[in-house]
Structure formats: structure tokens, C-alpha cells
Scaffold this motif. Structure first.
Motif, PDB file in Angstrom:
ATOM      1  N   ILE A 102      20.194  -3.021  17.253  1.00 34.36           N
ATOM      2  CA  ILE A 102      20.626  -1.774  16.610  1.00 34.36           C
ATOM      3  C   ILE A 102      20.398  -1.824  15.101  1.00 34.36           C
ATOM      4  O   ILE A 102      20.199  -0.791  14.467  1.00 34.36           O
ATOM      5  CB  ILE A 102      22.107  -1.485  16.938  1.00 34.36           C
ATOM      6  N   SER A 103      20.393  -3.029  14.542  1.00 31.99           N
ATOM      7  CA  SER A 103      20.262  -3.155  13.085  1.00 31.99           C
ATOM      8  C   SER A 103      18.810  -3.285  12.631  1.00 31.99           C
ATOM      9  O   SER A 103      18.546  -3.784  11.540  1.00 31.99           O
ATOM     10  CB  SER A 103      21.076  -4.356  12.593  1.00 31.99           C
ATOM     11  N   MET A 104      17.884  -2.835  13.466  1.00 33.59           N
ATOM     12  CA  MET A 104      16.470  -2.869  13.073  1.00 33.59           C
ATOM     13  C   MET A 104      15.722  -1.706  13.705  1.00 33.59           C
ATOM     14  O   MET A 104      16.199  -1.087  14.647  1.00 33.59           O
ATOM     15  CB  MET A 104      15.804  -4.192  13.474  1.00 33.59           C
ATOM     16  N   SER A 105      14.573  -1.425  13.143  1.00 35.07           N
ATOM     17  CA  SER A 105      13.680  -0.408  13.687  1.00 35.07           C
ATOM     18  C   SER A 105      12.255  -0.844  13.379  1.00 35.07           C
ATOM     19  O   SER A 105      11.979  -1.348  12.292  1.00 35.07           O
ATOM     20  CB  SER A 105      13.965   0.949  13.043  1.00 35.07           C
ATOM     21  N   ALA A 106      11.370  -0.672  14.361  1.00 36.06           N
ATOM     22  CA  ALA A 106       9.971  -1.029  14.153  1.00 36.06           C
ATOM     23  C   ALA A 106       9.095  -0.131  15.009  1.00 36.06           C
ATOM     24  O   ALA A 106       9.476   0.250  16.112  1.00 36.06           O
ATOM     25  CB  ALA A 106       9.731  -2.489  14.530  1.00 36.06           C
ATOM     26  N   TYR A 107       7.947   0.219  14.440  1.00 35.22           N
ATOM     27  CA  TYR A 107       6.959   0.955  15.227  1.00 35.22           C
ATOM     28  C   TYR A 107       5.590   0.826  14.593  1.00 35.22           C
ATOM     29  O   TYR A 107       5.460   0.462  13.424  1.00 35.22           O
ATOM     30  CB  TYR A 107       7.352   2.428  15.419  1.00 35.22           C
ATOM     31  N   THR A 108       4.577   1.122  15.397  1.00 33.63           N
ATOM     32  CA  THR A 108       3.205   1.117  14.919  1.00 33.63           C
ATOM     33  C   THR A 108       2.417   2.175  15.678  1.00 33.63           C
ATOM     34  O   THR A 108       2.795   2.580  16.777  1.00 33.63           O
ATOM     35  CB  THR A 108       2.540  -0.269  15.081  1.00 33.63           C
ATOM     36  N   GLY A 109       1.340   2.596  15.071  1.00 38.59           N
ATOM     37  CA  GLY A 109       0.445   3.554  15.705  1.00 38.59           C
ATOM     38  C   GLY A 109      -0.599   4.030  14.719  1.00 38.59           C
ATOM     39  O   GLY A 109      -0.579   3.664  13.541  1.00 38.59           O
ATOM     40  N   LYS A 110      -1.506   4.827  15.203  1.00 34.64           N
ATOM     41  CA  LYS A 110      -2.526   5.426  14.341  1.00 34.64           C
ATOM     42  C   LYS A 110      -1.882   6.565  13.561  1.00 34.64           C
ATOM     43  O   LYS A 110      -1.074   7.313  14.094  1.00 34.64           O
ATOM     44  CB  LYS A 110      -3.680   5.969  15.178  1.00 34.64           C
ATOM     45  N   TYR A 111      -2.228   6.666  12.278  1.00 29.91           N
ATOM     46  CA  TYR A 111      -1.655   7.734  11.456  1.00 29.91           C
ATOM     47  C   TYR A 111      -2.758   8.648  10.934  1.00 29.91           C
ATOM     48  O   TYR A 111      -3.927   8.285  10.866  1.00 29.91           O
ATOM     49  CB  TYR A 111      -0.827   7.164  10.299  1.00 29.91           C
ATOM     50  N   ARG A 112      -2.318   9.862  10.606  1.00 32.29           N
ATOM     51  CA  ARG A 112      -3.207  10.829   9.973  1.00 32.29           C
ATOM     52  C   ARG A 112      -2.429  11.511   8.859  1.00 32.29           C
ATOM     53  O   ARG A 112      -1.195  11.544   8.890  1.00 32.29           O
ATOM     54  CB  ARG A 112      -3.736  11.848  10.983  1.00 32.29           C
ATOM     55  N   LEU A 113      -3.141  12.039   7.882  1.00 34.28           N
ATOM     56  CA  LEU A 113      -2.519  12.757   6.771  1.00 34.28           C
ATOM     57  C   LEU A 113      -2.695  14.249   6.962  1.00 34.28           C
ATOM     58  O   LEU A 113      -3.763  14.711   7.363  1.00 34.28           O
ATOM     59  CB  LEU A 113      -3.145  12.342   5.442  1.00 34.28           C
ATOM     60  N   ASP A 120      -5.862  10.655  -1.346  1.00 36.68           N
ATOM     61  CA  ASP A 120      -4.484  10.462  -0.894  1.00 36.68           C
ATOM     62  C   ASP A 120      -4.393   9.251   0.013  1.00 36.68           C
ATOM     63  O   ASP A 120      -3.488   8.437  -0.103  1.00 36.68           O
ATOM     64  CB  ASP A 120      -3.981  11.701  -0.139  1.00 36.68           C
ATOM     65  N   ARG A 121      -5.332   9.129   0.928  1.00 39.51           N
ATOM     66  CA  ARG A 121      -5.326   8.009   1.866  1.00 39.51           C
ATOM     67  C   ARG A 121      -5.487   6.685   1.114  1.00 39.51           C
ATOM     68  O   ARG A 121      -4.801   5.714   1.411  1.00 39.51           O
ATOM     69  CB  ARG A 121      -6.439   8.198   2.889  1.00 39.51           C
TER      70      ARG A 121
END
Length: 159
Positions: free
Chosen positions: A88-99, A22-23
């Protein structure tokens, strides 16, 4: 008895899809095709970032996700009011992810919405060929007068 247990365990492992698989399917860069909010009760849909939104989501082998979304037709802001509208017309983010099953959960460490920093952002996902379908859990949205909506995003693999 031990042999029977080992065979059963082996068969169980064969029957379950591997999280590594999956990853691997999720890894890479995906371009945003559409982003809508859907009212949970009425199923009414609104395009959140316009007819032709811009954005990318990237999943790295090291376990980091990068997400940025911007509205269609944005202009270079010239005033404080226009700068606020651009944010307001944008969104952004980052981080470590897990499934976890059909979800990826990002532990946000940087975001355009400071309230997200330090939170877990869970998203349901499904991959079909070169398309990635992502849905949020229901949330209250100002775009629907505070009604409960879910975000539905469609992405296309770029690599």
C-alpha cells in the motif's frame, strides 16, 4: 495564392512549440521531491508518501515511461500484515507514453495496481528548469474520505 499559404504555414510552424522539443525536455531520469494529494474543494493537502518520499520517473527516447514511488520510512516486512502495508505504501507502473499538449499519457502494460494494466494514465506536466511538475486529474481518494483530490508531484532532474 500558394506562396501566401506556404508562408502562413511556415509562420504557424515557427509560432508553435515543437512536440519533439517537449519530448526532448522530458527525456531522462527525475527524482521525486514531494507527493501530495490536494482536496479539490478545500485545497487541504496531505503528503501521500510522507515528508521525504522516494521515487523516480524515467522517460526513454523509445517512448517508455517507468514510475516508482515509495513512502518515507518503510521497513522490511516481517509478517503478512506488514507485507500488505508495504504494498500500500508504494506505486509503480510502466508503459509506452505519448505527448498531447501539456499532458503525457502512459498506456500501462505493467503496474503494482493491476486495475491500471491496459489503461491510459494521463498526467499534466510542466517543466521549469530542472524541476518537473506533474498533476493528476481529480479522483476520489480514500486518504480524504472519498473526496475528490488531485495528485501533485514535484521531481528534480538527475541527469
Amino acid at each position: 495564392m500558394l506562396r501566401t499559404l506556404m508562408i502562413a504555414l511556415y509562420l504557424l510552424l515557427l509560432a508553435e512549440p515543437s512536440h519533439a522539443d517537449d519530448r526532448d525536455k522530458l527525456l531522462g531520469t527525475w527524482k521525486l521531491l514531494s507527493a501530495v494529494h490536494e482536496d479539490v474543494a478545500t485545497k487541504e493537502r496531505k503528503e501521500v508518501y510522507g515528508e521525504h518520499p522516494n521515487g523516480y520517473i524515467v522517460f526513454t527516447p523509445e517512448g517508455r515511461a517507468f514510475v516508482i514511488l515509495t513512502a518515507d520510512g518503510r521497513k522490511v516486512p516481517q509478517t503478512e500484515q506488514e507485507r500488505a502495508a508495504a504494498l500500500i505504501s508504494m506505486s509503480a507502473y510502466t508503459g509506452k507514453y505519448r505527448l498531447e499538449g501539456d499532458k503525457f499519457i502512459t498506456k500501462v502494460d505493467v503496474a503494482s495496481n493491476e486495475a491500471w494494466r491496459g489503461t491510459d494514465q494521463a498526467r499534466f506536466y510542466r517543466i521549469d528548469g530542472d524541476k518537473l511538475y506533474i498533476e493528476t486529474a481529480p479522483f476520489s481518494a480514500p486518504t480524504f474520505g472519498g473526496s475528490m483530490v488531485r495528485g501533485i508531484l514535484v521531481w528534480e532532474r538527475t541527469n
